[in-house]
Design a protein around this motif. Structure first.
Motif, PDB file in Angstrom:
ATOM      1  N   ASP A  75      -4.199  -4.864 -50.633  1.00 58.60           N
ATOM      2  CA  ASP A  75      -2.898  -4.255 -50.353  1.00 58.60           C
ATOM      3  C   ASP A  75      -3.067  -2.955 -49.552  1.00 58.60           C
ATOM      4  O   ASP A  75      -2.277  -2.666 -48.650  1.00 58.60           O
ATOM      5  CB  ASP A  75      -2.162  -3.987 -51.662  1.00 58.60           C
ATOM      6  CG  ASP A  75      -2.039  -5.249 -52.502  1.00 58.60           C
ATOM      7  OD1 ASP A  75      -1.008  -5.922 -52.430  1.00 58.60           O
ATOM      8  OD2 ASP A  75      -3.015  -5.572 -53.213  1.00 58.60           O
ATOM      9  N   SER A 203      10.072 -12.725 -46.185  1.00 57.76           N
ATOM     10  CA  SER A 203       9.815 -12.187 -47.521  1.00 57.76           C
ATOM     11  C   SER A 203      11.000 -12.423 -48.447  1.00 57.76           C
ATOM     12  O   SER A 203      10.826 -12.697 -49.642  1.00 57.76           O
ATOM     13  CB  SER A 203       9.508 -10.689 -47.427  1.00 57.76           C
ATOM     14  OG  SER A 203       8.341 -10.450 -46.652  1.00 57.76           O
ATOM     15  N   ASN A 220       5.322 -15.184 -48.456  1.00 50.67           N
ATOM     16  CA  ASN A 220       4.894 -14.249 -49.504  1.00 50.67           C
ATOM     17  C   ASN A 220       5.360 -12.839 -49.151  1.00 50.67           C
ATOM     18  O   ASN A 220       5.055 -12.324 -48.076  1.00 50.67           O
ATOM     19  CB  ASN A 220       3.367 -14.284 -49.620  1.00 50.67           C
ATOM     20  CG  ASN A 220       2.862 -13.584 -50.863  1.00 50.67           C
ATOM     21  OD1 ASN A 220       3.460 -12.620 -51.345  1.00 50.67           O
ATOM     22  ND2 ASN A 220       1.754 -14.062 -51.388  1.00 50.67           N
ATOM     23  N   PRO A 221       6.097 -12.160 -50.032  1.00 51.72           N
ATOM     24  CA  PRO A 221       6.557 -10.798 -49.751  1.00 51.72           C
ATOM     25  C   PRO A 221       5.430  -9.793 -49.562  1.00 51.72           C
ATOM     26  O   PRO A 221       5.687  -8.646 -49.194  1.00 51.72           O
ATOM     27  CB  PRO A 221       7.394 -10.455 -50.993  1.00 51.72           C
ATOM     28  CG  PRO A 221       7.850 -11.756 -51.529  1.00 51.72           C
ATOM     29  CD  PRO A 221       6.700 -12.698 -51.271  1.00 51.72           C
ATOM     30  N   LEU A 222       4.209 -10.225 -49.806  1.00 56.02           N
ATOM     31  CA  LEU A 222       3.050  -9.373 -49.537  1.00 56.02           C
ATOM     32  C   LEU A 222       3.073  -8.869 -48.091  1.00 56.02           C
ATOM     33  O   LEU A 222       2.553  -7.796 -47.777  1.00 56.02           O
ATOM     34  CB  LEU A 222       1.766 -10.164 -49.797  1.00 56.02           C
ATOM     35  CG  LEU A 222       0.449  -9.401 -49.964  1.00 56.02           C
ATOM     36  CD1 LEU A 222       0.490  -8.549 -51.212  1.00 56.02           C
ATOM     37  CD2 LEU A 222      -0.705 -10.395 -50.041  1.00 56.02           C
ATOM     38  N   LEU A 224       5.372  -7.583 -46.587  1.00 59.56           N
ATOM     39  CA  LEU A 224       6.123  -6.327 -46.487  1.00 59.56           C
ATOM     40  C   LEU A 224       5.200  -5.117 -46.432  1.00 59.56           C
ATOM     41  O   LEU A 224       5.595  -4.053 -45.941  1.00 59.56           O
ATOM     42  CB  LEU A 224       7.075  -6.184 -47.675  1.00 59.56           C
ATOM     43  CG  LEU A 224       8.273  -7.128 -47.717  1.00 59.56           C
ATOM     44  CD1 LEU A 224       9.006  -6.997 -49.043  1.00 59.56           C
ATOM     45  CD2 LEU A 224       9.217  -6.841 -46.547  1.00 59.56           C
ATOM     46  N   GLU A 225       3.987  -5.272 -46.910  1.00 66.07           N
ATOM     47  CA  GLU A 225       3.055  -4.147 -46.903  1.00 66.07           C
ATOM     48  C   GLU A 225       2.690  -3.726 -45.477  1.00 66.07           C
ATOM     49  O   GLU A 225       2.428  -2.550 -45.220  1.00 66.07           O
ATOM     50  CB  GLU A 225       1.804  -4.511 -47.704  1.00 66.07           C
ATOM     51  CG  GLU A 225       2.120  -4.691 -49.181  1.00 66.07           C
ATOM     52  CD  GLU A 225       0.977  -5.238 -50.002  1.00 66.07           C
ATOM     53  OE1 GLU A 225       1.140  -5.410 -51.219  1.00 66.07           O
ATOM     54  OE2 GLU A 225      -0.095  -5.511 -49.423  1.00 66.07           O
ATOM     55  N   ARG A 270       3.543  -8.790 -56.316  1.00 68.08           N
ATOM     56  CA  ARG A 270       2.443  -7.904 -55.968  1.00 68.08           C
ATOM     57  C   ARG A 270       2.844  -6.904 -54.886  1.00 68.08           C
ATOM     58  O   ARG A 270       2.338  -5.787 -54.865  1.00 68.08           O
ATOM     59  CB  ARG A 270       1.267  -8.768 -55.497  1.00 68.08           C
ATOM     60  CG  ARG A 270       0.075  -8.020 -54.982  1.00 68.08           C
ATOM     61  CD  ARG A 270      -1.037  -9.009 -54.674  1.00 68.08           C
ATOM     62  NE  ARG A 270      -2.142  -8.369 -54.007  1.00 68.08           N
ATOM     63  CZ  ARG A 270      -3.318  -8.950 -53.800  1.00 68.08           C
ATOM     64  NH1 ARG A 270      -3.511 -10.178 -54.218  1.00 68.08           N
ATOM     65  NH2 ARG A 270      -4.284  -8.310 -53.188  1.00 68.08           N
ATOM     66  N   TRP A 271       3.731  -7.282 -53.990  1.00 70.68           N
ATOM     67  CA  TRP A 271       4.151  -6.384 -52.911  1.00 70.68           C
ATOM     68  C   TRP A 271       4.713  -5.084 -53.490  1.00 70.68           C
ATOM     69  O   TRP A 271       4.597  -4.027 -52.868  1.00 70.68           O
ATOM     70  CB  TRP A 271       5.215  -7.053 -52.035  1.00 70.68           C
ATOM     71  CG  TRP A 271       6.510  -7.296 -52.757  1.00 70.68           C
ATOM     72  CD1 TRP A 271       6.845  -8.398 -53.500  1.00 70.68           C
ATOM     73  CD2 TRP A 271       7.632  -6.431 -52.827  1.00 70.68           C
ATOM     74  NE1 TRP A 271       8.110  -8.267 -54.026  1.00 70.68           N
ATOM     75  CE2 TRP A 271       8.619  -7.062 -53.635  1.00 70.68           C
ATOM     76  CE3 TRP A 271       7.923  -5.179 -52.286  1.00 70.68           C
ATOM     77  CZ2 TRP A 271       9.845  -6.494 -53.908  1.00 70.68           C
ATOM     78  CZ3 TRP A 271       9.152  -4.596 -52.562  1.00 70.68           C
ATOM     79  CH2 TRP A 271      10.103  -5.250 -53.351  1.00 70.68           C
ATOM     80  N   GLY A 275       1.737  -2.906 -53.581  1.00 69.57           N
ATOM     81  CA  GLY A 275       2.087  -2.482 -52.230  1.00 69.57           C
ATOM     82  C   GLY A 275       2.676  -1.082 -52.172  1.00 69.57           C
ATOM     83  O   GLY A 275       2.327  -0.286 -51.291  1.00 69.57           O
TER      84      GLY A 275
END
Length: 372
Positions: A75, A203, A220-222, A224-225, A270-271, A275
């Protein structure tokens, strides 16, 4: 990873009057001095990932707890990547879409393809040495093309032949979005918004609909990082003169505590879980004065090589540990310091003797010369 240093301040895109040029030049010098902290963060991020995978190896054999919080190194990488893409290009004002994407290919592809070829060779010659993946033609093509493909071993997971390469598949999607943003928006905040929009839409689909399979991977909203990092860069470019070392130190400690707390909730969140603290950590690092430390800088520079080479090292070490009979809990725990040290050493060697020569070769092929 590219060193996050600002382009020369004396170029036409920055310098107006001689006074403005002098001010910007001084700011550029100051930025280069402080941005080293981001390189240190890069080194910290890759070490967290290595230790996390070490804990996975040990927990598989001894039932010891997996240090799940340390996966947050990924992240941190994502936030840094979003920051560097905006900061190193001055939000697109110092590059074209074609040149940006070409530089990304030169930076990412040569080493990744080389390590993928090494994995294919191992799978062809001694497949019994690798339990984490299997070789199929379609799987290999998808790995080379940075396209998500379900693992033939870990069903439901979209991992390429080099396991950690799943992050590069998302990274490439981010590069594509940024390139499109450059094509349409040219430069400035418009590029950021045009990049952020498709990522936000994807996301949102992932967060609200929770799709599975390949659609689930790419929504995956990941992602957004990367956006967090982009807007951190925009804020930093506008407020580089801010100085608040006490506040930066407080935010750094607070973010580290948040990152290292045991994870909770679904990994898909997890984001937010990792994040947001990662974004706080990167933002604080920009305003943190750090001493010069050659070891930290080298680990940061070699982070990409460490990241891609450490699965090979850990796989070999775990098998050696078993063959020599180091199967007790205490003996297995010795894999942490020894494994980490060897991963660092192998990664630095890979950076110096493989990654850098390959990058120079790719630059000569693309530009006819080596570019800084």
């Amino acid at each position: 990873m590219d060193s996050p240093t600002k382009p020369d301040a004396g170029s036409p895109a920055v310098a107006g009057s001689s006074l403005e040029a002098a001010v910007m030049q001084e700011a550029s010098k100051r930025t280069r001095r402080e941005i080293v902290s981001v390189q240190y963060l890069r080194g910290l991020a890759v070490l967290l990932v290595v230790i996390f995978h070490l804990s996975s190896q040990i927990s598989d054999t001894k039932g010891m707890p997996q240090l799940a919080a340390l996966q947050s190194g990924v992240d941190i990488f994502f936030v840094i990547s979003g920051f560097v893409m905006v900061y190193s290009t001055d939000a697109g004002s110092r590059t074209t879409a074609l040149d940006f994407f070409r530089k990304r290919i030169i930076r990412i592809v040569p080493l990744y393809w080389t390590m993928t070829l090494v994995m294919i060779l191992v799978l062809l010659v001694a497949p019994q040495l690798v339990r984490s993946t299997k070789l199929t033609p379609v799987y290999a093509i998808a790995s080379f093309a940075f396209i998500g493909h379900e693992s033939p071993v870990f069903h439901g997971n979209y991992l390429p032949l080099i396991g950690p390469g799943w992050t590069l598949n998302l990274e490439m999607l981010f590069y594509l979005c940024f390139t499109v943003g450059l094509v349409i928006g040219r430069s400035g905040p418009k590029v950021l918004w045009l990049t952020a929009l498709p990522i936000a839409v994807l996301s949102a689909v992932g967060f609200y609909l929770r799709p599975v399979g390949l659609i689930g991977f790419y929504t995956n909203p990941l992602m957004l990082e990367f956006v967090f990092g982009m807007f951190i860069a925009l804020g930093f470019m506008r407020n580089q003169a801010l100085e608040s070392p006490k506040a930066a130190a407080f935010v750094t400690v607070f973010a580290l505590l948040l990152l290292l707390l045991p994870p909770s909730g679904e990994l898909f969140d997890r984001w937010f879980r990792f994040g947001v603290p990662a974004a706080l950590l990167v933002g604080a690092a920009l305003y943190t004065k750090v001493p010069s430390w050659s070891v930290g800088r080298i680990i940061g520079d070699a982070s990409y090589s460490i990241y891609l080479s450490h699965p090979f090292v850990l796989s070999a070490l775990s098998q050696i540990w078993k063959k020599v009979g180091l199967t007790g809990t205490a003996e297995a725990a010795t894999l942490y310091p020894i494994g980490l040290l060897i991963c660092i050493m192998v990664g630095i060697a890979c950076w110096k003797f493989v990654e850098l020569p390959l990058t120079r070769l790719a630059q000569r092929a693309a530009y006819g010369r080596v570019r800084s």
